[in-house]
Design a protein around this motif. Structure first.
Motif, PDB file in Angstrom:
ATOM      1  N   SER B  19      -1.372 -20.472   2.192  1.00 41.04           N
ATOM      2  CA  SER B  19      -1.377 -19.240   2.985  1.00 41.04           C
ATOM      3  C   SER B  19      -0.338 -18.278   2.422  1.00 41.04           C
ATOM      4  O   SER B  19       0.739 -18.701   1.993  1.00 41.04           O
ATOM      5  CB  SER B  19      -1.040 -19.536   4.447  1.00 41.04           C
ATOM      6  OG  SER B  19      -1.925 -20.464   5.009  1.00 41.04           O
ATOM      7  N   ILE B  20      -0.675 -17.006   2.466  1.00 45.20           N
ATOM      8  CA  ILE B  20       0.281 -15.975   2.057  1.00 45.20           C
ATOM      9  C   ILE B  20       0.354 -14.923   3.153  1.00 45.20           C
ATOM     10  O   ILE B  20      -0.662 -14.336   3.523  1.00 45.20           O
ATOM     11  CB  ILE B  20      -0.112 -15.312   0.729  1.00 45.20           C
ATOM     12  CG1 ILE B  20      -0.170 -16.352  -0.385  1.00 45.20           C
ATOM     13  CG2 ILE B  20       0.891 -14.209   0.368  1.00 45.20           C
ATOM     14  CD1 ILE B  20      -0.663 -15.802  -1.712  1.00 45.20           C
ATOM     15  N   GLN B  58      12.818 -21.134  -2.470  1.00 44.07           N
ATOM     16  CA  GLN B  58      11.863 -22.156  -2.034  1.00 44.07           C
ATOM     17  C   GLN B  58      12.483 -23.078  -1.012  1.00 44.07           C
ATOM     18  O   GLN B  58      13.658 -23.436  -1.080  1.00 44.07           O
ATOM     19  CB  GLN B  58      11.390 -22.966  -3.243  1.00 44.07           C
ATOM     20  CG  GLN B  58      10.436 -22.189  -4.138  1.00 44.07           C
ATOM     21  CD  GLN B  58       9.905 -23.033  -5.267  1.00 44.07           C
ATOM     22  OE1 GLN B  58      10.651 -23.428  -6.139  1.00 44.07           O
ATOM     23  NE2 GLN B  58       8.605 -23.303  -5.255  1.00 44.07           N
ATOM     24  N   GLY B  59      11.641 -23.456  -0.058  1.00 45.76           N
ATOM     25  CA  GLY B  59      12.032 -24.468   0.907  1.00 45.76           C
ATOM     26  C   GLY B  59      11.004 -25.580   0.872  1.00 45.76           C
ATOM     27  O   GLY B  59      10.265 -25.731  -0.099  1.00 45.76           O
ATOM     28  N   GLN B  60      10.938 -26.307   1.940  1.00 48.61           N
ATOM     29  CA  GLN B  60       9.945 -27.380   2.012  1.00 48.61           C
ATOM     30  C   GLN B  60       8.583 -26.782   2.344  1.00 48.61           C
ATOM     31  O   GLN B  60       8.365 -26.263   3.428  1.00 48.61           O
ATOM     32  CB  GLN B  60      10.348 -28.382   3.089  1.00 48.61           C
ATOM     33  CG  GLN B  60       9.491 -29.625   3.122  1.00 48.61           C
ATOM     34  CD  GLN B  60       9.965 -30.631   4.155  1.00 48.61           C
ATOM     35  OE1 GLN B  60      10.813 -30.328   4.982  1.00 48.61           O
ATOM     36  NE2 GLN B  60       9.427 -31.822   4.106  1.00 48.61           N
ATOM     37  N   ARG B  61       7.692 -26.768   1.414  1.00 49.23           N
ATOM     38  CA  ARG B  61       6.320 -26.211   1.528  1.00 49.23           C
ATOM     39  C   ARG B  61       6.289 -24.697   1.701  1.00 49.23           C
ATOM     40  O   ARG B  61       5.227 -24.111   1.828  1.00 49.23           O
ATOM     41  CB  ARG B  61       5.523 -26.833   2.695  1.00 49.23           C
ATOM     42  CG  ARG B  61       4.977 -28.210   2.446  1.00 49.23           C
ATOM     43  CD  ARG B  61       3.808 -28.556   3.385  1.00 49.23           C
ATOM     44  NE  ARG B  61       4.143 -28.379   4.789  1.00 49.23           N
ATOM     45  CZ  ARG B  61       3.538 -27.495   5.578  1.00 49.23           C
ATOM     46  NH1 ARG B  61       2.604 -26.695   5.106  1.00 49.23           N
ATOM     47  NH2 ARG B  61       3.880 -27.404   6.846  1.00 49.23           N
ATOM     48  N   ALA B  78       2.436 -23.715   1.397  1.00 50.42           N
ATOM     49  CA  ALA B  78       1.581 -24.604   0.604  1.00 50.42           C
ATOM     50  C   ALA B  78       0.934 -25.654   1.502  1.00 50.42           C
ATOM     51  O   ALA B  78       1.530 -26.129   2.465  1.00 50.42           O
ATOM     52  CB  ALA B  78       2.409 -25.276  -0.478  1.00 50.42           C
ATOM     53  N   ALA B  79      -0.315 -25.985   1.154  1.00 51.16           N
ATOM     54  CA  ALA B  79      -1.044 -27.043   1.868  1.00 51.16           C
ATOM     55  C   ALA B  79      -0.920 -26.858   3.380  1.00 51.16           C
ATOM     56  O   ALA B  79      -0.390 -27.720   4.095  1.00 51.16           O
ATOM     57  CB  ALA B  79      -0.538 -28.409   1.438  1.00 51.16           C
TER      58      ALA B  79
END
Lengths: 118, 113
Positions: B19-20, B58-61, B78-79
């Protein structure tokens, strides 16, 4: 998980009543804030405080008042509630940044109080 | 004046997709940005932040990208999972005064299983 609490979570009252929304945090944060938010909409700052005995008005005109007698406590009072005050009220806190060059303002929010004025 | 706004009011994605979420800000003096996630009936929850001396964090996902040239901020998830379904807010901090956060309009993310 942030340690910031709001009571009550839900409140339904009649027009003209005086109410106080409570907010407490156990993180020792200097700065505290009150926001008003309609469902799905942006947050509007109504009051904030830099520390004990400090209170400032925010960007949104509000008929409420606040006090900051203790670091951990920042209550919001409506002297005479009206239907236009129906909204969600969110309290937040953050550390007072010590350096403008490295300023951060990560605010931690409470669960909110949903107020309905009939 | 300062303003922060999200381009899309709603976004629906399939579970597992990326997703963005995009956000525009108008004040080039802003030097600190935060993404918040708000689930139904809860207060906003901090996701990730970025300072203006960085382009990416960046972080977790999650990844936040900052493009100061066009005053654009994005959050990449992400995911995407059903638990990511929420309203997302970007916020900017205006330096040189009260250090108040300015929030944009929320964008609702719905993740379909």
């Amino acid at each position: 998980e942030a340690d910031i609490y709001q009571t009550p979570r839900y409140l339904v009252i009649g027009t003209g009543k005086k109410i106080t929304l409570e907010c407490s945090q156990t993180m020792g944060h200097d700065k505290m804030y009150w926001y008003q938010q309609d469902p799905g909409m942006e947050l509007h700052l109504i009051h904030y405080s830099y520390g004990v005995n400090s209170t400032e008005k925010g960007d949104l005109s509000s008929e409420s008042t606040v006090s900051r007698i203790r670091t951990e406590h920042f209550p919001l009072t409506l002297e005479s509630a009206r239907p236009s005050h129906t909204s969600q009220y969110l309290c937040a806190s953050s550390e007072l940044s010590r350096s403008v060059r490295s300023s951060t303002d990560t605010q931690y929010f409470g669960p909110g109080t949903r107020l309905t004025v009939l | 004046g300062e303003s922060v706004g999200l381009h899309l009011p709603t976004l629906s994605v399939q579970e597992g997709d990326n997703s963005i979420i995009n956000c525009a800000y108008s004040n080039s003096a802003s030097d600190y940005f935060i993404w918040y996630k708000q689930e139904s009936g809860k207060g906003p929850q901090f996701i990730i932040d970025i300072r203006s001396n960085m382009d990416k964090r960046q972080g977790q996902r999650v990844t936040v990208l900052l493009n100061k040239t066009v005053k654009h901020l994005s959050l990449q998830i992400a995911a995407t999972q059903p638990g990511d379904s929420a309203v997302y807010f970007c916020a900017e901090m205006i330096q040189g005064g009260s250090e108040k956060l300015v929030f944009g309009k929320g964008m609702k993310l719905t993740v379909n299983p």
